[in-house]
Scaffold this motif. Structure first.
Motif: not given
Length: 355
Positions: A184-186, A295-311, A335-342
């Motif tokens: 995800x960081x990459x 929270x509110x990452x999508x309300x700022x201007x500009x909205x914040x691009x994130x790597x989201x974890x499937x919490x 060990x099991x890895x759950x994918x992130x998404x940009x």
């Protein structure tokens, strides 16, 4: 939800649980009645010092753990229908989302969840684990703070399943459900580079935490992939909170060669970085891609691009593994890895200033 599975190569916990010591065992070893043992455990003042010493000595030798679970909650099979969830801080957005996912999954199985915040304190971790086992929880779901989890081996042997979430165990073979932190960081850093940035800074959480190390590795992998050098002063890690992140960004901006883009590797770090950018009127001029939504990452201007974890996915999968262990699954730990998404929103797509 897709996951990748790796079987653990580390030491395996004992497959056959040892019998827990009982009050009867303590009484026999101390040469007293069960009633005397009960009075010592409950702190009754009428017990003589000599008897108290004999009983406490027997408790220590047998590693006896009194059962504090209410008898009304116990069933014929010995289960309490309770699990413990021990995580970083229930006030943190990631921890709060994980707690809700675990609670929802456990409720479907008629099980109560007792949550506790570790505050990144290894001592508090061991204290809360002990409290959970004293209450005879059926299992423990742990987002660890400590560097060594070998102390849990006795609990696992005694029949208390432990599943790790977000961070892997060290010194103990146990199930772990993690995110694809490095990948995800990459992806986030490559995204910044693909929008023209060559001066990309890394700001991360506490370096002793495995997720921080994995995300720094992903940052460096992306730089290498794009042929970019890691410049001096471009990496600031060991940032435990938003305030320290805000100060680190300010120092970078005040340097003679400030970065044009920031990769912030934890949600509180992202919040601190944006705070400094807003104070300086730079939130729309310096690109930001963060790891973890908030929270509110999508309300700022500009909205914040994130790597989201499937919490929710991490929590649900971890609970399934825990209940499988409670039900008697004795397969090797894995060990099991759950994918992130940009999640592209705008702040990561800001181009660098013209040269």
């Amino acid at each position: 939800m897709q996951v990748s599975v790796n079987h653990s190569d580390g030491p395996r916990a004992a497959s056959e649980p040892a019998r827990r010591a009982t009050m009867r065992d303590v009484a026999a070893l101390a040469g007293v009645s069960i009633k005397t043992v009960s009075r010592v455990i409950n702190g009754a003042p009428s017990v003589s010092d000599g008897l108290r010493d004999r009983v406490t000595g027997a408790i220590a030798r047998l590693d006896f753990r009194p059962n504090l679970a209410a008898s009304s909650l116990r069933r014929a099979d010995g289960a309490t229908r309770q699990i413990a969830l021990l995580l970083e801080d229930v006030a943190n957005p990631f921890s709060a989302a994980l707690s809700r996912a675990v609670e929802d999954a456990a409720r479907e199985r008629g099980t109560l969840v007792f949550a506790g915040s570790l505050d990144e304190d290894p001592l508090r971790e061991t204290e809360l684990v002990r409290a959970a086992t004293l209450h005879r929880v059926d299992g423990i779901l742990l987002v660890p703070a400590g560097p060594d989890h070998g102390y849990l081996e006795r609990e696992v042997r005694n029949g208390t399943p432990v599943v790790f979430a977000d961070r892997p165990p060290r010194g103990l073979a146990a199930d772990a459900v993690l995110a694809t932190n490095e990948e995800g960081a990459r992806e986030a850093v490559l995204h910044l580079a693909d929008h023209g940035h060559t001066e990309i800074a890394f700001l991360g959480g506490e370096r002793r935490i495995s997720t921080s190390a994995e995300r720094l590795a992903g940052y460096r992998a992306a730089l290498a992939e794009r042929g970019l050098a890691e410049r001096p002063g471009r990496v600031a890690d060991d940032l435990p909170d938003a305030g320290s992140a805000a100060r680190a960004v300010a120092a970078m901006l005040d340097s003679g060669d400030p970065p044009t883009a920031l990769f912030t590797a934890q949600n509180l770090v992202t919040i601190g970085a944006i705070r400094t950018l807003q104070e300086r009127g730079l939130h729309g001029r310096v690109a930001v891609a963060g790891f973890d939504d908030f929270p509110m990452a999508d309300l700022l201007l500009p909205r914040v691009t994130v790597v989201a974890q499937d919490v929710a996915g991490i929590g649900a999968l971890a609970v399934r593994r825990l209940f499988a262990r409670i039900a008697g699954d004795a397969s090797p730990p894995r060990e099991e890895r759950v994918p992130t998404s940009l999640v592209v929103r705008g702040s990561g797509e800001i181009p660098p200033p013209p040269r």
